[in-house]
Motif scaffolding. Structure first.
Motif, short mmCIF file in Angstrom:
data_model
loop_
_atom_site.label_atom_id
_atom_site.label_comp_id
_atom_site.label_asym_id
_atom_site.label_seq_id
_atom_site.Cartn_x
_atom_site.Cartn_y
_atom_site.Cartn_z
N ASP A 196 6.41 -1.65 15.07
CA ASP A 196 6.55 -3.00 15.61
C ASP A 196 7.65 -3.11 16.65
OD1 ASP A 196 4.52 -4.09 14.05
OD2 ASP A 196 5.84 -4.22 12.32
N SER A 197 8.14 -1.97 17.15
CA SER A 197 9.21 -2.00 18.14
C SER A 197 8.73 -2.63 19.43
CB SER A 197 9.70 -0.58 18.43
OG SER A 197 10.17 0.01 17.24
N SER A 198 9.68 -3.14 20.18
CA SER A 198 9.32 -3.76 21.45
C SER A 198 9.38 -2.71 22.56
CB SER A 198 10.28 -4.91 21.76
OG SER A 198 11.59 -4.41 21.86
N PHE A 199 8.71 -3.00 23.64
CA PHE A 199 8.66 -2.11 24.79
C PHE A 199 9.20 -2.84 26.00
CE2 PHE A 199 5.22 -0.40 22.17
CZ PHE A 199 5.44 0.95 22.27
N SER A 200 9.84 -2.09 26.90
CA SER A 200 10.23 -2.66 28.18
C SER A 200 9.07 -2.47 29.15
CB SER A 200 11.48 -1.95 28.72
OG SER A 200 11.15 -0.62 29.12
N ALA A 201 9.10 -3.20 30.25
CA ALA A 201 8.05 -3.07 31.27
C ALA A 201 8.03 -1.65 31.82
CB ALA A 201 8.27 -4.08 32.39
N ASP A 202 9.20 -1.03 31.98
CA ASP A 202 9.27 0.35 32.48
C ASP A 202 8.62 1.32 31.50
OD1 ASP A 202 10.54 -0.44 34.80
OD2 ASP A 202 12.56 0.08 34.09
N GLN A 203 8.84 1.11 30.20
CA GLN A 203 8.23 1.98 29.20
C GLN A 203 6.71 1.84 29.21
OE1 GLN A 203 10.59 0.55 25.88
NE2 GLN A 203 11.31 2.65 25.52
N VAL A 204 6.22 0.61 29.31
CA VAL A 204 4.78 0.37 29.35
C VAL A 204 4.18 1.07 30.57
CG1 VAL A 204 2.99 -1.39 29.64
CG2 VAL A 204 4.86 -1.76 28.02
N GLU A 205 4.83 0.95 31.71
CA GLU A 205 4.34 1.61 32.92
C GLU A 205 4.34 3.13 32.74
OE1 GLU A 205 5.07 1.90 37.73
OE2 GLU A 205 6.59 0.92 36.50
N ALA A 206 5.40 3.67 32.17
CA ALA A 206 5.50 5.12 31.97
C ALA A 206 4.42 5.62 31.01
CB ALA A 206 6.88 5.49 31.45
N ILE A 207 4.18 4.88 29.93
CA ILE A 207 3.13 5.28 28.98
C ILE A 207 1.76 5.20 29.64
CG2 ILE A 207 2.00 4.69 26.80
CD1 ILE A 207 4.79 3.67 25.85
N SER A 208 1.54 4.16 30.44
CA SER A 208 0.27 4.04 31.16
C SER A 208 0.07 5.19 32.14
CB SER A 208 0.20 2.70 31.90
OG SER A 208 0.23 1.63 30.98
N LEU A 209 1.13 5.55 32.85
CA LEU A 209 1.03 6.70 33.77
C LEU A 209 0.75 7.99 33.01
CD1 LEU A 209 3.92 5.89 36.28
CD2 LEU A 209 1.45 5.83 36.74
N TYR A 210 1.34 8.12 31.85
CA TYR A 210 1.07 9.31 31.04
C TYR A 210 -0.40 9.31 30.59
CZ TYR A 210 0.89 12.87 27.59
OH TYR A 210 0.49 13.98 26.89
N GLY A 211 -0.92 8.14 30.25
CA GLY A 211 -2.33 8.05 29.89
C GLY A 211 -3.22 8.51 31.03
N GLU A 212 -2.89 8.10 32.25
CA GLU A 212 -3.65 8.55 33.42
C GLU A 212 -3.53 10.07 33.58
OE1 GLU A 212 -2.59 6.37 36.93
OE2 GLU A 212 -2.95 4.44 35.94
N TYR A 213 -2.33 10.60 33.39
CA TYR A 213 -2.13 12.05 33.47
C TYR A 213 -2.99 12.77 32.42
CZ TYR A 213 -0.16 16.58 32.44
OH TYR A 213 -0.03 17.92 32.16
N ALA A 214 -3.02 12.25 31.21
CA ALA A 214 -3.79 12.89 30.14
C ALA A 214 -5.28 12.90 30.50
CB ALA A 214 -3.55 12.17 28.81
N ILE A 215 -5.77 11.83 31.11
CA ILE A 215 -7.17 11.79 31.54
C ILE A 215 -7.40 12.83 32.64
CG2 ILE A 215 -8.91 10.38 32.73
CD1 ILE A 215 -7.70 7.95 31.15
N ASP A 216 -6.48 12.92 33.61
CA ASP A 216 -6.60 13.93 34.67
C ASP A 216 -6.57 15.34 34.09
OD1 ASP A 216 -6.68 11.93 36.59
OD2 ASP A 216 -4.57 12.14 37.15
#
Length: 148
Positions: free
Chosen positions: A96-116
Motif C-alpha cells: 500500500d506504499s505511495s509512489f511519486s510521479a517519477d517512480q511511476v514514470e520509471a516503472i512504466s519505462l521499465y515496462g516498455e523495456y521489458a516488452i522490447d
C-alpha cells in the motif's frame, strides 16, 4: 522425429503463454486496484517458481549448454531485479506504499523495456529455430548423399 515436431510443442506453449499474458495485461488495464494487486501477487509467485526451475536447470541441466543458457537467463533476471530494487525499491511487489510521479514514470519505462526485451527474445528464438531446422535438413541431405 522431424524438427517441426520437435518445435511444435514449444511453439504451442509459447503461443499460449503470449496469448495469456497479452489478454491479462489488456484486461487488467481496466480492473480495480484490489484485483490488480491480487494478480501481481499471483504473477510474482509464478515468476519466483520459474526462477527456482531455472536454478534447478543450472544445477542439474541435461547438458553443459542447457546449464549455461539457464545460468545466463538466471543471471539476467537477478541483475534486472537488483537494478529495480536499487532504483525503484519494491516496484515489483509493492503493498500500500505511495509512489511519486517519477517512480511511476520509471516503472512504466521499465515496462516498455521489458516488452522490447520480449520482442528481441522472439527474434532471437526465430533465428535459432531456423538455424536448427537448417542444420537438420543439411544433416538429412548429407546422409542421403552418403548413402548414394
Amino acid at each position: 522425429m522431424s524438427q517441426e515436431g520437435a518445435f511444435a510443442v514449444k511453439l504451442s506453449q509459447l503461443e499460449y503463454q503470449c496469448g495469456q499474458t497479452l489478454n491479462r495485461l489488456r484486461l487488467y488495464q481496466e480492473r480495480d486496484h484490489r484485483k490488480i494487486r491480487e494478480e501481481l501477487k499471483q504473477v510474482l509467485g509464478a515468476y519466483q517458481e520459474n526462477e527456482h526451475l531455472l536454478q534447478k536447470a543450472v544445477n542439474t541441466g541435461r547438458s553443459p549448454t542447457v546449464a549455461a543458457l539457464s545460468e545466463a537467463q538466471l543471471s539476467y533476471d537477478r541483475r534486472v531485479r537488483r537494478i529495480l530494487q536499487d532504483e525503484l525499491p519494491g516496484c515489483l511487489h509493492r503493498g500500500d506504499s505511495s509512489f511519486s510521479a517519477d517512480q511511476v514514470e520509471a516503472i512504466s519505462l521499465y515496462g516498455e523495456y521489458a516488452i522490447d526485451f520480449a520482442a528481441q527474445a522472439m527474434r532471437y528464438a526465430h533465428l535459432v529455430v531456423l538455424s536448427a531446422i537448417d542444420a537438420q535438413i543439411s544433416l538429412e541431405e548429407q546422409k542421403q548423399e552418403d548413402s548414394i
